[in-house]
Write an enzyme that holds these catalytic residues in place. Structure first.
Site, mmCIF file in Angstrom:
data_model
loop_
_atom_site.group_PDB
_atom_site.id
_atom_site.type_symbol
_atom_site.label_atom_id
_atom_site.label_comp_id
_atom_site.label_asym_id
_atom_site.label_seq_id
_atom_site.Cartn_x
_atom_site.Cartn_y
_atom_site.Cartn_z
ATOM 1 N N LYS A 1 2.854 -3.550 7.147
ATOM 2 C CA LYS A 1 2.947 -3.497 5.769
ATOM 3 C C LYS A 1 4.668 -3.367 5.529
ATOM 4 C CE LYS A 1 -0.819 -4.201 2.971
ATOM 5 N NZ LYS A 1 -0.843 -5.888 2.487
ATOM 6 N N TYR B 1 -1.600 -0.428 10.810
ATOM 7 C CA TYR B 1 -2.102 -0.707 9.720
ATOM 8 C C TYR B 1 -0.164 -0.951 9.062
ATOM 9 C CZ TYR B 1 -3.530 -1.838 4.790
ATOM 10 O OH TYR B 1 -3.112 -1.505 4.240
ATOM 11 N N THR C 1 0.710 -1.378 -0.323
ATOM 12 C CA THR C 1 0.437 -0.363 0.315
ATOM 13 C C THR C 1 0.753 1.256 -0.587
ATOM 14 O OG1 THR C 1 -1.703 1.309 1.493
ATOM 15 C CG2 THR C 1 -0.326 -0.306 2.217
ATOM 16 N N ASP C 2 0.364 2.230 -0.544
ATOM 17 C CA ASP C 2 0.924 3.659 -0.753
ATOM 18 C C ASP C 2 1.427 4.559 0.811
ATOM 19 O OD1 ASP C 2 -1.540 4.746 0.116
ATOM 20 O OD2 ASP C 2 -1.325 6.352 -1.301
ATOM 21 N N GLU C 3 0.561 4.051 1.651
ATOM 22 C CA GLU C 3 0.819 3.791 3.152
ATOM 23 C C GLU C 3 1.770 3.655 3.962
ATOM 24 O OE1 GLU C 3 -2.996 3.981 5.225
ATOM 25 O OE2 GLU C 3 -4.490 3.629 3.372
HETATM 26 P P1 NAD Z 1 -10.108 -6.418 2.684
HETATM 27 O O1 NAD Z 1 -9.832 -6.179 4.105
HETATM 28 O O2 NAD Z 1 -11.730 -6.241 2.128
HETATM 29 O O3 NAD Z 1 -9.756 -7.695 2.742
HETATM 30 C C1 NAD Z 1 -9.336 -9.090 3.311
HETATM 31 C C2 NAD Z 1 -9.436 -10.340 3.298
HETATM 32 O O4 NAD Z 1 -7.860 -10.755 3.865
HETATM 33 C C3 NAD Z 1 -10.609 -10.769 3.894
HETATM 34 O O5 NAD Z 1 -11.190 -11.734 2.911
HETATM 35 C C4 NAD Z 1 -9.910 -11.311 4.956
HETATM 36 O O6 NAD Z 1 -10.894 -12.209 5.194
HETATM 37 C C5 NAD Z 1 -8.700 -11.535 4.461
HETATM 38 N N1 NAD Z 1 -7.774 -12.662 5.354
HETATM 39 C C6 NAD Z 1 -7.266 -11.650 6.199
HETATM 40 N N2 NAD Z 1 -6.338 -12.206 7.609
HETATM 41 C C7 NAD Z 1 -6.209 -13.888 6.991
HETATM 42 C C8 NAD Z 1 -5.188 -14.364 7.307
HETATM 43 N N3 NAD Z 1 -4.867 -14.304 8.358
HETATM 44 N N4 NAD Z 1 -5.119 -15.370 6.143
HETATM 45 C C9 NAD Z 1 -6.119 -15.787 5.434
HETATM 46 N N5 NAD Z 1 -6.977 -14.143 4.780
HETATM 47 C C10 NAD Z 1 -6.897 -13.757 5.001
HETATM 48 O O7 NAD Z 1 -8.889 -5.699 2.372
HETATM 49 P P2 NAD Z 1 -8.476 -5.145 0.780
HETATM 50 O O8 NAD Z 1 -9.575 -3.910 0.754
HETATM 51 O O9 NAD Z 1 -9.709 -6.482 -0.309
HETATM 52 O O10 NAD Z 1 -7.082 -5.103 0.799
HETATM 53 C C11 NAD Z 1 -6.442 -6.297 0.017
HETATM 54 C C12 NAD Z 1 -5.267 -5.632 0.024
HETATM 55 O O11 NAD Z 1 -4.835 -4.889 -0.373
HETATM 56 C C13 NAD Z 1 -4.177 -5.952 1.653
HETATM 57 O O12 NAD Z 1 -3.606 -6.166 1.261
HETATM 58 C C14 NAD Z 1 -4.247 -4.283 1.694
HETATM 59 O O13 NAD Z 1 -3.455 -3.560 2.388
HETATM 60 C C15 NAD Z 1 -4.276 -3.473 0.163
HETATM 61 N N6 NAD Z 1 -4.529 -3.000 -0.300
HETATM 62 C C16 NAD Z 1 -5.869 -2.056 0.142
HETATM 63 C C17 NAD Z 1 -6.096 -1.379 -0.258
HETATM 64 C C18 NAD Z 1 -7.300 -0.308 -0.549
HETATM 65 O O14 NAD Z 1 -7.489 0.377 -0.786
HETATM 66 N N7 NAD Z 1 -8.247 -1.358 -0.377
HETATM 67 C C19 NAD Z 1 -5.294 0.049 -0.908
HETATM 68 C C20 NAD Z 1 -3.749 -0.629 -1.181
HETATM 69 C C21 NAD Z 1 -3.458 -2.201 -0.610
HETATM 70 P P1 TYD Z 2 -10.606 4.729 4.619
HETATM 71 O O1 TYD Z 2 -11.554 4.415 3.785
HETATM 72 O O2 TYD Z 2 -10.817 3.832 6.208
HETATM 73 O O3 TYD Z 2 -8.976 4.613 4.237
HETATM 74 P P2 TYD Z 2 -6.843 5.187 4.927
HETATM 75 O O4 TYD Z 2 -7.036 3.958 4.892
HETATM 76 O O5 TYD Z 2 -6.707 5.704 3.620
HETATM 77 O O6 TYD Z 2 -7.406 5.627 6.373
HETATM 78 O O7 TYD Z 2 -10.189 6.195 5.263
HETATM 79 C C1 TYD Z 2 -10.259 7.226 3.952
HETATM 80 C C2 TYD Z 2 -10.524 8.872 4.387
HETATM 81 O O8 TYD Z 2 -11.102 9.079 5.044
HETATM 82 C C3 TYD Z 2 -9.081 8.947 5.199
HETATM 83 O O9 TYD Z 2 -8.897 9.952 6.189
HETATM 84 C C4 TYD Z 2 -10.283 8.512 6.582
HETATM 85 C C5 TYD Z 2 -11.335 9.361 6.292
HETATM 86 N N1 TYD Z 2 -12.715 8.782 7.079
HETATM 87 C C6 TYD Z 2 -13.697 9.725 7.529
HETATM 88 O O10 TYD Z 2 -13.763 10.547 7.836
HETATM 89 N N2 TYD Z 2 -15.024 8.753 8.027
HETATM 90 C C7 TYD Z 2 -15.712 7.473 8.355
HETATM 91 O O11 TYD Z 2 -16.312 6.870 8.611
HETATM 92 C C8 TYD Z 2 -13.941 6.400 7.948
HETATM 93 C C9 TYD Z 2 -14.568 5.622 7.550
HETATM 94 C C10 TYD Z 2 -12.959 7.698 7.137
#
Ligand code: NAD
Ligand code: TYD
Length: 337
Positions: free
Chosen positions: A154, A150, A125-127
């Site tokens: 990562k 978090y 992630t970019d975070e």
């Molecule tokens: P999510 O929380 O929707 O899904 C995570 C999945 O992982 C779930 O299905 C959960 O059951 C499974 N999981 C959790 N712990 C586990 C374990 N110990 N063993 C097997 N499965 C397990 O997350 P997401 O938003 O789909 O993110 C997926 C990946 O992408 C993550 O690695 C996250 O860090 C990365 N990512 C997410 C975003 C975003 O905006 N959502 C952006 C950049 C990177």
């Molecule tokens: P989020 O979806 O949790 O992603 P990130 O991993 O980037 O924090 O939140 C996106 C942005 O929105 C972040 O700046 C926090 C803000 N936020 C709110 O203002 N209200 C909310 O209820 C949530 C879940 C996030």
């Protein structure tokens, strides 16, 4: 035909990635997912009978299980999407983040090394880069400076991947993407929280002043980029993924209210997140120039489509609200035995 171990495939990005891979490639996929609160097999209901897709319920921290899967299914590569992914939860309790995101990644790396897998993609992630000031963007050379438990977990996983490439020649690549949006995102993240609350005319919780900036990308564009990096990326390299859609949170919340024809009086300022990162922005020129990737979805069109998706999938939302989604595995995969 190659066989991929894709972890976390019942989550938001993982389920979209599975659908993308079944549609655009001929790979076989073993989806290993622990079905935590964020795992929802209903996300895959339209493809669950595809003969190229196998589901295994279990944790990436279970080394014996990972070992058995790789041998049984002749797995030749791993895409690791499994993670604890919500910043607010990591502030409340960090231990599950270290367990899954750090230890789980280590288990997968050890397995990749042991079995001589051809490829390993770590979905990061970019975070991990921390927070930006008002100008500039993260490049792959930006120093890692995570601010939340978090992002720290990562970043730790990224460092393990780097070490396994350097020390053990594991052929791994890392992607670092900005904030995703699109169908099947669990309603704890910003966009679905805003959309569902607006639909039900409940207050939209805006953390702090709402001026924090996130750089949005449609999940389909992320999936295409991940596959490109998996197949064509150079071993040991990091690839940023982003679509140059920087928006303050408040702006996005207002767009959603407008799209749904709801009043801005629903915007409700709440206590800020501790350690809240102020701004993320991605410089994705490396993946663009080196691999020829381009995003295809504009934010305005993608946001409209996403709002329409949540409107059209009220039963999916309702199953999450009531908790019924957590019985999907027992009802549909175990045939009562
Ligand atoms: P999510 O929380 O929707 O899904 C995570 C999945 O992982 C779930 O299905 C959960 O059951 C499974 N999981 C959790 N712990 C586990 C374990 N110990 N063993 C097997 N499965 C397990 O997350 P997401 O938003 O789909 O993110 C997926 C990946 O992408 C993550 O690695 C996250 O860090 C990365 N990512 C997410 C975003 C975003 O905006 N959502 C952006 C950049 C990177
Ligand atoms: P989020 O979806 O949790 O992603 P990130 O991993 O980037 O924090 O939140 C996106 C942005 O929105 C972040 O700046 C926090 C803000 N936020 C709110 O203002 N209200 C909310 O209820 C949530 C879940 C996030």
């Amino acid at each position: 035909m190659s066989t991929l171990l894709l972890t976390g495939g019942a989550g938001f990005i993982g389920s979209n990635l599975i659908r993308f891979l079944l549609r655009t490639t001929d790979v076989r996929i073993v989806n290993l997912d622990a079905l935590t609160y964020a795992g929802n097999l209903e996300n895959l209901s339209d493809v669950e009978h595809d003969p190229r897709l196998t589901f295994v319920k279990g944790s990436i921290t279970d080394a014996d299980l990972v070992d058995r899967i790789i041998t049984t299914y002749s797995v030749d590569g791993i895409i690791n999407c499994a993670a604890e992914s919500h910043v607010d939860r990591s502030i409340a309790s960090a231990a599950p983040f270290v367990d899954t995101n750090v230890t789980g990644t280590l288990v997968l790396l050890e397995a990749a090394k042991k079995h001589g897998l051809q490829r390993f993609l770590q979905m990061s992630t970019d975070e991990v880069y921390g927070s930006l000031g008002p100008v500039g963007a993260f490049s792959e050379d930006t120093p890692i400076a995570p601010n939340s438990p978090y992002s720290a977990s990562k970043a730790s996983a990224d460092l393990l991947v780097r070490a396994f490439v350097h020390t053990h020649n594991v052929p791994a690549v890392i992607t670092r993407c900005s904030n995703n949006y699109g169908p099947y995102q669990f309603p704890e993240k910003f966009l679905p929280v805003m959309i569902l609350n607006a639909m039900e005319e409940r207050p939209l919780p805006i953390y702090g002043n709402g001026l924090q900036v996130r750089d949005w990308i449609h999940v389909d564009d992320h999936c295409a980029a991940v596959w490109l990096v998996y197949t064509k990326g150079r071993v040991g390299e990091v690839y940023n993924i982003g679509a140059e859609n920087e928006r303050p949170n408040l702006h996005v919340a207002r767009e959603i209210l407008r799209e749904l024809g709801k009043t801005e009086a629903l915007l409700t300022y709440v206590t800020d997140r501790p350690g809240h990162d102020v701004r993320y922005a991605i410089n994705a020129s490396k993946i663009r120039t080196e691999l020829g990737w381009r995003p295809t979805r504009s934010f305005d069109e993608g946001l409209r489509a996403t709002v329409a998706w949540y409107r059209a999938h009220q039963a999916w939302c309702e199953n999450i609200r009531t908790g019924a989604y957590q019985d999907y595995y027992e009802r549909n995969y175990t045939s009562g035995t």
